[in-house]
Design an enzyme around this catalytic site. Structure first.
Site, PDB file in Angstrom:
ATOM      1  CD  GLU A   1      -5.677   5.317   2.616  1.00 55.88           C
ATOM      2  OE1 GLU A   1      -6.426   6.016   1.923  1.00 55.88           O
ATOM      3  OE2 GLU A   1      -4.826   4.549   2.139  1.00 55.88           O
TER       4      GLU A   1
ATOM      5  CG  HIS B   1      -4.565  14.285  -0.440  1.00 55.20           C
ATOM      6  ND1 HIS B   1      -3.678  14.436   0.600  1.00 55.20           N
ATOM      7  CD2 HIS B   1      -4.844  12.964  -0.509  1.00 55.20           C
ATOM      8  CE1 HIS B   1      -3.433  13.244   1.135  1.00 55.20           C
ATOM      9  NE2 HIS B   1      -4.135  12.336   0.478  1.00 55.20           N
TER      10      HIS B   1
ATOM     11  NE  ARG C   1      -8.356  11.755   1.089  1.00 57.11           N
ATOM     12  CZ  ARG C   1      -8.019  10.950   0.124  1.00 57.11           C
ATOM     13  NH1 ARG C   1      -8.353  11.222  -1.102  1.00 57.11           N
ATOM     14  NH2 ARG C   1      -7.342   9.870   0.388  1.00 57.11           N
TER      15      ARG C   1
ATOM     16  CG  HIS D   1      -6.277  13.893  -4.324  1.00 57.10           C
ATOM     17  ND1 HIS D   1      -5.067  13.463  -4.819  1.00 57.10           N
ATOM     18  CD2 HIS D   1      -6.860  12.815  -3.738  1.00 57.10           C
ATOM     19  CE1 HIS D   1      -4.929  12.164  -4.551  1.00 57.10           C
ATOM     20  NE2 HIS D   1      -5.997  11.747  -3.916  1.00 57.10           N
TER      21      HIS D   1
ATOM     22  NE  ARG E   1     -11.444   9.796  -4.412  1.00 61.00           N
ATOM     23  CZ  ARG E   1     -10.282   9.428  -3.887  1.00 61.00           C
ATOM     24  NH1 ARG E   1     -10.145   8.237  -3.322  1.00 61.00           N
ATOM     25  NH2 ARG E   1      -9.251  10.234  -3.905  1.00 61.00           N
TER      26      ARG E   1
HETATM   27  C1  SIN Z   1      -3.685   8.926  -0.269  1.00 61.32           C
HETATM   28  O1  SIN Z   1      -2.886   8.012  -0.247  1.00 61.32           O
HETATM   29  O2  SIN Z   1      -3.835   9.693   0.667  1.00 61.32           O
HETATM   30  C2  SIN Z   1      -4.549   9.101  -1.484  1.00 61.32           C
HETATM   31  C3  SIN Z   1      -5.457   7.980  -1.620  1.00 61.32           C
HETATM   32  C4  SIN Z   1      -6.728   8.355  -2.283  1.00 61.32           C
HETATM   33  O3  SIN Z   1      -6.806   9.422  -2.899  1.00 61.32           O
HETATM   34  O4  SIN Z   1      -7.704   7.617  -2.132  1.00 61.32           O
END
Ligand code: SIN
Length: 502
Positions: free
Chosen positions: A110, A224, A268, A328, A363
């Site tokens: 990610e 998010h 993010r 988020h 985060r």
């Molecule tokens: C996501 O799946 O994008 C959220 C995961 C997270 O907040 O760490």
């Protein structure tokens, strides 16, 4: 000892199970049913399984970079060091993380991770799998469970926390304890748009503030980047971009690289702001293009997202889907040491309600379930030990912002008006003027609020308290860092994107 755990996500249930296994008498008190709350909604996974070329040290370095220099190295080291044991524990408790045909754990990547190191369950249903396994584990023990109970306050006697006051079946009651572990999650419902389930109203953080516990970093709210911009807030996991999906503007151009060399996989906060700016500039939501992944991969890797997007009329294997940011995750919270101990003896905080120092100003994806498991277990490990919490002086060094009552809004309080105010002025892009307006308005609403009676009244009071603390913290943090981003007063959100660095 007699231990109360307030909240029933991964952090609370891990703490409860460990405390029970260590011989303590444990009761879990939760606002909804056992396991309701944010954990069950987590589509992202748990970071912390290291393949070839990767290591805990790399994971720590990525966490520090995402945290924009404000993560605390000691806390991050604990997170990555304890992670493997906690992931093994989740597996032992019944979480079936996704594996390949040979039985090897599948590792996803990610944003802002330098390697694929995230384990998922059910593709995009990791949180639900974890929640099920932990709830089942708790149900198999003698741990007490009090559901649909609203914790209104902490009982503080002789400078220590000795229990909780709660609303249960419309009556006020008390539960006494030697230790209280707050695991009530964040406060996403401060904002008009959030990925958080209903009920995420910061109740534990607010109770801790009223009890005199130190809180810090409340200005660091993570937005998010990719929520489906159609219907009720529904998160499109960052893992979709991790697999190769791109963000495009109304001309089909990949605009994320205008803001950061890592494009869609930048931290993010950077991606969220890039999306907000682009959407403002073009007057419509930007789109997430996952068509290159193909219908088969999308359906098997992301079954929940595949189902919901189709229910909402999108075939994301054939067309890009509209996305927009939403509140988020709260990086700040109740200040704790590396074992979840707060600044008040007897009071612990774990999970999103806690400010452990791991997340800094932003985060890293999929570190939150990990943090809940790691610090839930660490808090339970020191129950019964002589108290050695953080000192009250350490954090919260910034003073409260001054009041400007003349700029108070005449608007009457409603939860929706608070959420809109916070979204407009304490959201992704902040200005001094907007923060001051929000702070003064919230202070006015608090000053005229009546004594809460119902659970909904208590939620409103909690949201107002945290809104004031958040706006005040944001106002007193000069400049921009991580998720806290100030526009200069003359810069409109639609201005040309700037290149951001972390
Ligand atoms: C996501 O799946 O994008 C959220 C995961 C997270 O907040 O760490």
């Amino acid at each position: 000892m007699n231990v109360l755990v307030v909240g029933s996500g991964i952090a609370g249930l891990t703490a409860a199970l460990h405390a029970h296994e260590a011989g303590h008498e444990v009761t879990v008190v939760t606002k909804g049913g056992l396991g309701d709350g944010s954990t069950g909604y987590a589509q992202g996974g748990v970071a912390g399984v290291y393949g070839a070329g990767d290591s805990a040290r790399q994971h720590a370095a990525d966490t520090m970079v995402a945290g924009a220099g404000l993560s605390e190295a000691e806390a991050v080291d604990v997170l990555v060091a304890d992670g493997a044991e906690r992931i093994a524990e989740l597996i032992a408790r019944g979480v079936a993380f996704d594996r390949d045909a040979d039985g090897t754990l599948l590792l996803g990547r990610e944003a802002a991770h330098s390697h694929a190191r995230i384990v998922h369950a059910g593709g995009d249903a990791t949180g639900a799998a974890i929640s099920r396994a932990l709830v089942d584990s708790v149900r198999r023990t003698s741990i007490g469970v009090v559901e649909h109970a609203f914790v209104t306050d902490l009982i503080v006697e002789g400078g220590a926390v000795r229990g909780i006051r709660l609303l249960l079946d419309d009556a006020t009651t008390e539960l006494r304890a030697d230790a209280v572990i707050i695991a009530t999650g964040g406060a996403g419902h401060l904002f008009a748009h959030t990925t958080n389930p209903a009920g995420t109203t910061g109740d534990g953080i607010a109770a801790a503030i009223r009890a005199g516990a130190a809180v810090d970093d409340l200005e660091f709210v993570q937005f998010h980047p990719t929520i489906l911009a159609s219907g009720a807030a529904f998160l499109i996991s960052e893992a979709v971009r991790g697999e190769g999906a791109t963000l495009i503007d109304d001309r089909g151009r990949r605009f994320a690289f205008d803001s950061h060399p890592d494009g869609e996989l930048a931290p993010r906060d950077v991606v969220s702001r890039a999306i907000a700016r682009q959407a403002a500039a073009q007057g419509s939501p930007v789109r997430l293009d996952a068509t290159m992944l193909g219908a088969g991969t999308l359906a098997t890797r992301f079954p929940t997202i595949d189902r919901v997007t189709r229910e909402r009329g999108f075939d994301w294997s054939r067309e890009p889907i509209p996305v927009t940011p939403a509140a988020h995750y709260l990086m700040g919270g109740i200040v704790t040491d590396l074992h979840g101990r707060s600044t008040i003896p007897g009071l612990f905080a774990v999970g999103e309600a806690a400010r452990t120092g791991v997340h800094g100003a932003n985060r890293l994806a999929s570190n939150s379930l990990l943090e809940g498991a790691v610090f839930g277990a660490r808090a339970a490990a020191v129950l019964g030990e002589p108290w050695r919490g953080p000192t009250a002086e350490r954090p919260s060094s910034r003073s409260a912002a001054p009041e400007h009552p003349s700029s108070r809004s005449a608007q009457r309080f409603s939860r929706a008006s608070l959420q809109q105010l916070m979204w407009d002025h304490v959201g992704l892009l902040r200005t001094d003027e907007g923060l001051q307006l929000a702070l003064d308005t919230v202070r006015g609403w608090r000053a005229s609020a009546s004594v809460p009676q119902t659970a909904a009244d208590h939620e409103d009071a909690n949201l107002l308290l945290i809104a004031e603390a958040t706006a005040s913290a944001a106002l007193s943090r000069a400049g921009s860092v991580g998720a806290h981003f100030r526009l200069s007063e003359s810069t409109a959100p639609a201005a040309a994107p700037i290149l951001e660095t972390v």
